[in-house]
Design an enzyme around this catalytic site. Sequence first.
Site, mmCIF file in Angstrom:
data_model
loop_
_atom_site.group_PDB
_atom_site.id
_atom_site.type_symbol
_atom_site.label_atom_id
_atom_site.label_comp_id
_atom_site.label_asym_id
_atom_site.label_seq_id
_atom_site.Cartn_x
_atom_site.Cartn_y
_atom_site.Cartn_z
ATOM 1 N N GLY A 1 0.383 -0.885 0.376
ATOM 2 C CA GLY A 1 0.341 -0.183 -0.026
ATOM 3 C C GLY A 1 1.018 0.984 -0.373
ATOM 4 O O GLY A 1 2.071 1.432 0.700
ATOM 5 N N CYS B 1 -8.378 13.187 0.743
ATOM 6 C CA CYS B 1 -8.978 15.220 1.442
ATOM 7 C C CYS B 1 -8.488 16.629 0.756
ATOM 8 O O CYS B 1 -9.636 17.102 0.665
ATOM 9 C CB CYS B 1 -8.185 15.203 2.922
ATOM 10 S SG CYS B 1 -8.245 14.138 4.243
ATOM 11 N N GLY C 1 -19.629 6.671 1.338
ATOM 12 C CA GLY C 1 -18.718 6.321 2.239
ATOM 13 C C GLY C 1 -17.777 5.166 2.345
ATOM 14 O O GLY C 1 -17.640 5.192 1.182
ATOM 15 N N ILE D 1 2.273 -9.403 10.715
ATOM 16 C CA ILE D 1 1.851 -8.690 10.033
ATOM 17 C C ILE D 1 1.140 -7.665 10.316
ATOM 18 O O ILE D 1 0.481 -7.933 11.199
ATOM 19 C CB ILE D 1 1.105 -9.562 9.287
ATOM 20 C CG1 ILE D 1 1.989 -10.472 8.365
ATOM 21 C CG2 ILE D 1 0.422 -8.602 7.946
ATOM 22 C CD1 ILE D 1 1.393 -11.638 7.581
ATOM 23 N N TYR D 2 1.798 -6.367 10.612
ATOM 24 C CA TYR D 2 0.826 -5.447 11.134
ATOM 25 C C TYR D 2 -0.053 -4.762 10.163
ATOM 26 O O TYR D 2 -0.224 -5.203 8.509
ATOM 27 C CB TYR D 2 1.774 -4.040 11.260
ATOM 28 C CG TYR D 2 2.703 -4.537 12.281
ATOM 29 C CD1 TYR D 2 3.631 -5.479 12.506
ATOM 30 C CD2 TYR D 2 2.584 -3.731 13.080
ATOM 31 C CE1 TYR D 2 4.969 -5.995 13.265
ATOM 32 C CE2 TYR D 2 3.587 -3.907 14.606
ATOM 33 C CZ TYR D 2 4.846 -4.952 14.305
ATOM 34 O OH TYR D 2 5.257 -5.168 15.321
#
Lengths: 439, 439
Positions: free
Chosen positions: A7, A42, A236, A268-269
């Site tokens: 990511g 944002c 959403g 794994i976080y």
Amino acid sequence: MKIVVVGSGTAGSNFALFMRKLDRKAEITVIGKEPTMQYSPCALPHVISGTIEKPEDVIVFPNEFYEKQKINLMLNTEVKEIDRGRKVVITDKGEVPYDKLVLAVGSKAFIPPIKGVENEGVFTLKSLDDVRRIKSYIAEKKPRKAVVIGAGLIGLEGAEAFAKLGMEVLVVELMDRLMPTMLDKDTAKLVQAEMEEHGVSFRFGAAVSEIIGSPVKAVKIGDEEVPADLVLVATGVRANVDLAKKTGLEVNRGIVVNEHLQTSDPDIYAIGDCAEVIDAVTGQRTLSQLGTSAVRMAKVAAEHIAGEEVSFRPVFNTAITELFGLEVGTFGITEERAEKEGIEVVTGKFKGSTRPEYYPGGRPITVKLIFRKSDGKLIGAQIVGGERVWGRIMTLSALAQKGATVEDVAYLETAYAPPISPTIDPITIAAEMALRRFR
Amino acid sequence: MKIVVVGSGTAGSNFALFMRKLDRKAEITVIGKEPTMQYSPCALPHVISGTIEKPEDVIVFPNEFYEKQKINLMLNTEVKEIDRGRKVVITDKGEVPYDKLVLAVGSKAFIPPIKGVENEGVFTLKSLDDVRRIKSYIAEKKPRKAVVIGAGLIGLEGAEAFAKLGMEVLVVELMDRLMPTMLDKDTAKLVQAEMEEHGVSFRFGAAVSEIIGSPVKAVKIGDEEVPADLVLVATGVRANVDLAKKTGLEVNRGIVVNEHLQTSDPDIYAIGDCAEVIDAVTGQRTLSQLGTSAVRMAKVAAEHIAGEEVSFRPVFNTAITELFGLEVGTFGITEERAEKEGIEVVTGKFKGSTRPEYYPGGRPITVKLIFRKSDGKLIGAQIVGGERVWGRIMTLSALAQKGATVEDVAYLETAYAPPISPTIDPITIAAEMALRRFR
């Protein structure tokens, strides 16, 4: 140590930078689907309105910035699978071994099953590509009527952007008010009034059942056909959990993590929009899909991997927005939701001015505070006003984060100067009103 | 119950109003020297500059407002003596009996013993009459060169007002920097630079030894004669303690009070500029001569008289000012003073922007945080910046008031929106820098 991040958004990019600061030698690799590293979702409405000139301006650092810090970037890359046994991430460009893996896989826009939602002229507002598509559609088709589905932050900020571009805007919301998870009805009405004054209309308790035409010509609300030549779906986001599920990690609405942000596999976080953290008010698991939470999670995960005994604290979801110059700040639980959760509350509300009466330029401000009846603690606030709402919601959120009670707020020492704030601040008056109901 | 207040300023006026709210039946009398009730001394520089039009505009409520609330006003009245045995206040207009007496007698401008300080064109800036005198002197004599003695808040705000009126302004300060009790040298320099850009000059480590001419023509600094046709003496204020002394109450630099703001006579309270309270950082007695402290003391004294077990909390002296659009916020102890007091500190300092880089309009902001080394607690902050300094100093002060540590600030949940603030706030970055020095 081989640290792999899946990511390249706010959580992943910040994690890589924090990790590098803490560990000069670790091999850090970021695998991302998009061609660039983090940008601010944002900021996207401000690109549509033209306040920010080019979509690319919202990219925080160029890819070279990360590469200079010896962060390996594998962009335009899809993760297929994670093999926990062999500790490798399997991508469409090959395998990447890891000692510690960080899932920062984010969220995706939720698309309700509306007929015609795939038509031309119907958009979400989640990615840089979304913005590029919207901008080129606007340039080409010069839409005059926009319908926004959903009155959350992105929906309202999108509505503001369209209105600023001269469009007629209608916001359609299933609930009975705007920002329904952040505001109660009384404070939501203040925001609504301001937006209506700037030409945005609202339909509450209503749903779009069909989008007609491609390119879009109208939307159907109940029996009525409402003309529309641009539709924004802002209903959403949902955490991206598929990869974690496939990997056999514990998943709920988001990826379940402990206070160190480790998943059910301690190597794994999970951080950012995809991670399920703890709500500071209810103690329940929650998704805190805010940029600030993503950054803070990135920091905690990096420090924990570097060997520090740090924890990610429960979230109050402190948030701020500005709509047509009106600032709206919130955190914690609304009065309505507290009722649903069975939490008895005492509220205090005050409408005042942002400056002393004798000083020019003061603007109305409404402060609503929510305290838990059982222990007097501040568990939520909603502020709507013309200036300095950010400072007030931050002050109150900071107090709540330190477990402040109604007395702490009512007797708070504040800073006063005529051009800036009144001697007795609206936040302390609102608290005093609540305090009287406690006594 | 007969409640008598001596003093009609911020503390006395607010006390009377709070007391009336808490006790509908009490006989409340305010005895004041001036003809009006409270006005804001902090607003006076803005009357000189013309931002606030008329001196009378800064009077918070007309006398009738108090009278309507059945508060007896004895204005233009001098208190001669307090007879504690008979529980009466003896004034030049007769005796006033009391059950509870509140001394809100304020402070007076300190006038250093400079030759010529009584000359025409030499002013203090403490009262409405001061402002009226300065305004009519300016209208009549059209002074072009102003010298301000003292670089505290009032001196600097006066200097700004004179500069805005087109005068050439020189500020003379005995210490080595401006705002010497509130800022360290590094942050003071930022404010100095901004003021110099707006045409205000400074002489530090210097004193005016003589004021020449009446009306004033020059001041003497060392051997040099500096032309001046208006002089403002802003060398601080002194608590009015004479009456309390004469009454046999315990007096130090101010009137000594306990946590309920009772003097050594429990039926006599002291509040506002004249009362000596506790410094939250050092635990020592201090004078907190701020409008906000006056109001907060008024509230606590009224509630205590009404029977509530409330205490006035130790003060951090949170303060804010705006000088030529630059905001300066402070609270707690400076690094320099901590050193003098033998308090070992760890500081964190960060210069950033008030908004994300990609959003237009961000302005530089410098945050300096001071933590106590022994327990990591936040004991002071100094912020200088182009916008939203108030919110940041309030957030930090609120945290300090709740005993926050360096971790609490570094891991603080903040609110982010592109037009308003960055994702990672300068206050958390400054704390992180300090935190690294702790680790």
